[in-house]
Design an enzyme around this catalytic site. Structure first.
Site, PDB file in Angstrom:
ATOM      1  N   ASP A  26      42.816  27.903 -13.500  1.00  0.00           N
ATOM      2  CA  ASP A  26      41.863  27.090 -12.058  1.00  0.00           C
ATOM      3  C   ASP A  26      41.561  26.020 -12.068  1.00  0.00           C
ATOM      4  O   ASP A  26      41.736  24.839 -12.934  1.00  0.00           O
ATOM      5  CB  ASP A  26      40.447  28.002 -12.071  1.00  0.00           C
ATOM      6  CG  ASP A  26      39.465  27.513 -10.265  1.00  0.00           C
ATOM      7  OD1 ASP A  26      41.228  27.659  -9.595  1.00  0.00           O
ATOM      8  OD2 ASP A  26      38.818  27.900 -10.489  1.00  0.00           O
ATOM      9  N   GLY A  27      41.875  25.288 -10.382  1.00  0.00           N
ATOM     10  CA  GLY A  27      41.832  23.624 -10.393  1.00  0.00           C
ATOM     11  C   GLY A  27      43.106  23.529  -9.674  1.00  0.00           C
ATOM     12  O   GLY A  27      43.556  22.103  -9.633  1.00  0.00           O
ATOM     13  N   ASN A  28      44.020  24.286  -9.959  1.00  0.00           N
ATOM     14  CA  ASN A  28      45.961  23.684  -9.311  1.00  0.00           C
ATOM     15  C   ASN A  28      45.299  23.354  -7.615  1.00  0.00           C
ATOM     16  O   ASN A  28      46.068  22.114  -7.730  1.00  0.00           O
ATOM     17  CB  ASN A  28      47.338  24.720  -9.460  1.00  0.00           C
ATOM     18  CG  ASN A  28      47.233  25.329 -10.812  1.00  0.00           C
ATOM     19  OD1 ASN A  28      46.200  25.039 -11.185  1.00  0.00           O
ATOM     20  ND2 ASN A  28      47.573  26.164 -11.258  1.00  0.00           N
ATOM     21  N   GLU A  73      42.552  39.333  -5.830  1.00  0.00           N
ATOM     22  CA  GLU A  73      41.641  38.607  -4.198  1.00  0.00           C
ATOM     23  C   GLU A  73      42.602  37.779  -4.154  1.00  0.00           C
ATOM     24  O   GLU A  73      42.687  36.836  -2.434  1.00  0.00           O
ATOM     25  CB  GLU A  73      40.233  37.854  -4.623  1.00  0.00           C
ATOM     26  CG  GLU A  73      39.900  39.498  -4.815  1.00  0.00           C
ATOM     27  CD  GLU A  73      39.296  40.358  -5.735  1.00  0.00           C
ATOM     28  OE1 GLU A  73      39.035  41.100  -6.015  1.00  0.00           O
ATOM     29  OE2 GLU A  73      39.613  39.306  -7.453  1.00  0.00           O
ATOM     30  N   ASN A  74      43.684  37.046  -4.650  1.00  0.00           N
ATOM     31  CA  ASN A  74      44.564  35.827  -4.344  1.00  0.00           C
ATOM     32  C   ASN A  74      45.196  35.767  -2.909  1.00  0.00           C
ATOM     33  O   ASN A  74      45.832  35.075  -2.561  1.00  0.00           O
ATOM     34  CB  ASN A  74      46.024  35.549  -5.307  1.00  0.00           C
ATOM     35  CG  ASN A  74      44.107  34.392  -6.755  1.00  0.00           C
ATOM     36  OD1 ASN A  74      44.494  34.479  -7.339  1.00  0.00           O
ATOM     37  ND2 ASN A  74      44.095  33.874  -5.530  1.00  0.00           N
ATOM     38  N   ARG A  77      45.345  34.538   0.302  1.00  0.00           N
ATOM     39  CA  ARG A  77      45.610  32.395   0.764  1.00  0.00           C
ATOM     40  C   ARG A  77      46.593  32.782   1.520  1.00  0.00           C
ATOM     41  O   ARG A  77      46.710  34.186   2.059  1.00  0.00           O
ATOM     42  CB  ARG A  77      46.224  32.370  -0.804  1.00  0.00           C
ATOM     43  CG  ARG A  77      44.559  32.290  -1.301  1.00  0.00           C
ATOM     44  CD  ARG A  77      45.163  31.427  -2.982  1.00  0.00           C
ATOM     45  NE  ARG A  77      43.985  31.667  -3.696  1.00  0.00           N
ATOM     46  CZ  ARG A  77      43.743  31.048  -4.702  1.00  0.00           C
ATOM     47  NH1 ARG A  77      44.749  29.786  -4.702  1.00  0.00           N
ATOM     48  NH2 ARG A  77      42.556  30.308  -5.170  1.00  0.00           N
ATOM     49  N   ILE A 201      33.014  34.259 -13.209  1.00  0.00           N
ATOM     50  CA  ILE A 201      34.097  35.089 -13.728  1.00  0.00           C
ATOM     51  C   ILE A 201      35.464  35.486 -13.202  1.00  0.00           C
ATOM     52  O   ILE A 201      36.266  36.318 -13.629  1.00  0.00           O
ATOM     53  CB  ILE A 201      33.702  36.539 -14.621  1.00  0.00           C
ATOM     54  CG1 ILE A 201      34.194  36.501 -15.556  1.00  0.00           C
ATOM     55  CG2 ILE A 201      32.640  37.041 -13.833  1.00  0.00           C
ATOM     56  CD1 ILE A 201      33.958  36.105 -16.988  1.00  0.00           C
TER      57      ILE A 201
HETATM   58  C1  IPE Z   1      40.455  32.725 -10.124  1.00  0.00           C
HETATM   59  O1  IPE Z   1      40.506  31.715  -9.458  1.00  0.00           O
HETATM   60  C2  IPE Z   1      42.082  33.587 -10.076  1.00  0.00           C
HETATM   61  C3  IPE Z   1      42.905  32.686 -11.435  1.00  0.00           C
HETATM   62  C4  IPE Z   1      42.598  32.011 -11.593  1.00  0.00           C
HETATM   63  C5  IPE Z   1      44.044  33.499 -11.326  1.00  0.00           C
HETATM   64  P1  IPE Z   1      40.078  31.212  -7.877  1.00  0.00           P
HETATM   65  O2  IPE Z   1      39.976  29.995  -7.524  1.00  0.00           O
HETATM   66  O3  IPE Z   1      40.575  32.391  -7.450  1.00  0.00           O
HETATM   67  O4  IPE Z   1      38.813  32.323  -7.969  1.00  0.00           O
HETATM   68  P2  IPE Z   1      37.603  31.529  -7.276  1.00  0.00           P
HETATM   69  O5  IPE Z   1      37.980  31.960  -6.162  1.00  0.00           O
HETATM   70  O6  IPE Z   1      37.525  30.248  -7.194  1.00  0.00           O
HETATM   71  O7  IPE Z   1      36.597  32.374  -7.335  1.00  0.00           O
HETATM   72  C1  IPE Z   2      44.535  28.651  -9.005  1.00  0.00           C
HETATM   73  O1  IPE Z   2      44.079  27.233  -9.081  1.00  0.00           O
HETATM   74  C2  IPE Z   2      45.591  29.481  -9.178  1.00  0.00           C
HETATM   75  C3  IPE Z   2      45.640  30.812  -8.921  1.00  0.00           C
HETATM   76  C4  IPE Z   2      44.129  31.070  -8.441  1.00  0.00           C
HETATM   77  C5  IPE Z   2      46.954  31.197  -8.783  1.00  0.00           C
HETATM   78  P1  IPE Z   2      43.567  26.959  -7.591  1.00  0.00           P
HETATM   79  O2  IPE Z   2      45.110  28.002  -6.554  1.00  0.00           O
HETATM   80  O3  IPE Z   2      42.697  28.731  -7.488  1.00  0.00           O
HETATM   81  O4  IPE Z   2      42.921  25.632  -7.431  1.00  0.00           O
HETATM   82  P2  IPE Z   2      41.899  25.648  -6.382  1.00  0.00           P
HETATM   83  O5  IPE Z   2      40.352  26.002  -7.349  1.00  0.00           O
HETATM   84  O6  IPE Z   2      41.487  26.085  -5.357  1.00  0.00           O
HETATM   85  O7  IPE Z   2      41.516  24.274  -7.056  1.00  0.00           O
HETATM   86 MG    MG Z   3      40.787  28.224  -7.901  1.00  0.00          MG
END
Ligand code: IPE
Ligand code: IPE
Ligand code: MG
Length: 246
Positions: A26-28, A73-74, A77, A201
Site C-alpha cells: 500500500d501507498g503507491n 474493492e479496487n 477507483r 486489514i
Molecule cells: C489494500 O489497499 C489493497 C491493496 C494493497 C491491493 P487499499 O488502498 O485498497 O485499502 P484501503 O482503501 O486503504 O483500506
Molecule cells: C496500493 O497503493 C496499490 C493498490 C491498491 C492497487 P494505493 O494505490 O492504495 O496507494 P495509496 O494508499 O492511495 O497511497
Molecule cells: Mg491504499
C-alpha cells in the site's frame, strides 16, 4: 521457522524467518502524489519494489509470500487508474515474472480471475502452469482478491458438497474450511506487513490471519527497502506468540 543471523542491528537477537509472510502493498498513490506524478507512476514504482522484495524473501528462505496487488474493492477507483493497473499487470506477467524462474519461484494467483480480460487470464494461467513444478518459494499474488468473497465461495462449495451427500455437515472442521480457501494446503501467514502506516486489514486473509503477527510500517510501498523488511523481521522475532496459551 528457519533461523537467520545475518543482519540484525541488535547483538544476540536471533532472527526468525517466518514460513509465510503476507504483504499489503500500500501507498503507491501517495508516493506519486508527493512527487506531483500521476498515481499510475506510483504503481509502476511499486511494481519494482515488489520484484526486489520477492527476490529477497526467496533468498532468505521464506517459503510462502502472499502479496496483495488488487482487491475486490479496487474496481471502485477511476477507470483511468484501473486501466493503468491492468496494463501494468499485463506487462509484468509478460516480462518480470519470467525473472522469477531463476529463483525457482512458484507463482499462484489468488482471487477471482473471471473479471480480468482474456489476455490477462491467459497470462495468469500460463505463469501458474509454467512455474508449478519448481521447488522454490510459493508466491501468491492476490488479484481481485477479497477475503469475504473467498469465504463466501468456500461456504457455497461446502454447502453443495453437503447437498450432494459427499460431505456430512457434522464432519465440517476448521481444516475443512481452510481447504476450500484459495490458500488451501498452505500454512497461515506468520507475519503480515502493511507499509504506508494504515492500521487496517482491508479484506486481506481474514480467516488465515487469526494468529498472524502484524507489523505496520510508515514507509510507502515504492520506498520500501530490504532494510525495512529486515526491520519487520526483527520486530517479528521479538514477539511472543502464544496462540491462546500461556
Ligand atoms: C489494500 O489497499 C489493497 C491493496 C494493497 C491491493 P487499499 O488502498 O485498497 O485499502 P484501503 O482503501 O486503504 O483500506
Ligand atoms: C496500493 O497503493 C496499490 C493498490 C491498491 C492497487 P494505493 O494505490 O492504495 O496507494 P495509496 O494508499 O492511495 O497511497
Ligand atoms: Mg491504499
Amino acid at each position: 521457522m528457519a533461523l537467520f543471523s545475518k543482519k540484525s542491528n541488535e547483538k544476540n537477537l536471533q532472527i526468525n524467518i517466518p514460513e509465510h509472510i503476507g504483504i499489503i502493498m500500500d501507498g503507491n498513490g501517495r508516493w506519486a502524489q508527493k512527487r506531483m506524478l500521476p498515481r499510475s507512476a506510483g504503481h509502476k514504482a511499486g511494481a519494482q519494489t515488489f520484484r526486489k522484495i520477492t527476490r529477497y524473501c526467496s533468498n532468505i528462505g521464506v517459503k510462502y509470500l502472499t502479496v496483495y496487488a488488487f482487491s475486490t474493492e479496487n474496481w471502485k477507483r477511476p477507470n483511468e487508474e484501473v486501466s493503468a493497473l491492468m496494463n501494468l499487470f499485463k506487462s509484468y506477467l509478460e516480462e518480470a515474472l519470467a525473472d522469477f524462474k531463476d529463483d525457482s519461484i512458484v507463482v499462484k494467483f489468488i482471487g477471482d480471475k473471471s473479471p480480468f480480460s482474456e489476455d490477462l487470464r491467459k497470462l495468469m494461467l500460463e505463469n501458474e502452469e509454467s512455474s508449478k513444478n519448481r521447488d522454490g518459494m510459493v508466491l501468491n499474488i492476490a488479484m481481485n482478491y477479497g477475503s469475504r468473497d473467498e469465504i463466501v465461495r468456500a461456504v457455497k462449495r461446502i454447502s453443495s458438497k453437503v447437498k450432494s451427500g459427499e460431505l456430512n455437515s457434522d464432519e465440517i472442521t476448521e481444516e475443512t474450511v481452510s481447504s476450500y480457501l484459495y490458500t488451501s494446503g498452505q500454512p497461515d501467514p506468520d507475519l503480515i506487513i502493511r507499509p504506508s502506516g494504515e492500521y487496517r486489514i482491508s479484506n486481506f486473509m481474514l480467516w488465515q490471519c487469526a494468529y498472524s503477527e502484524f507489523v505496520i510500517m510508515n514507509k510507502l510501498w515504492p520506498d520500501f527497502s530490504t532494510d525495512d523488511l529486515d526491520e519487520a523481521l526483527e520486530i517479528f522475532s521479538k514477539r511472543n506468540r502464544r496462540f491462546g496459551g500461556v
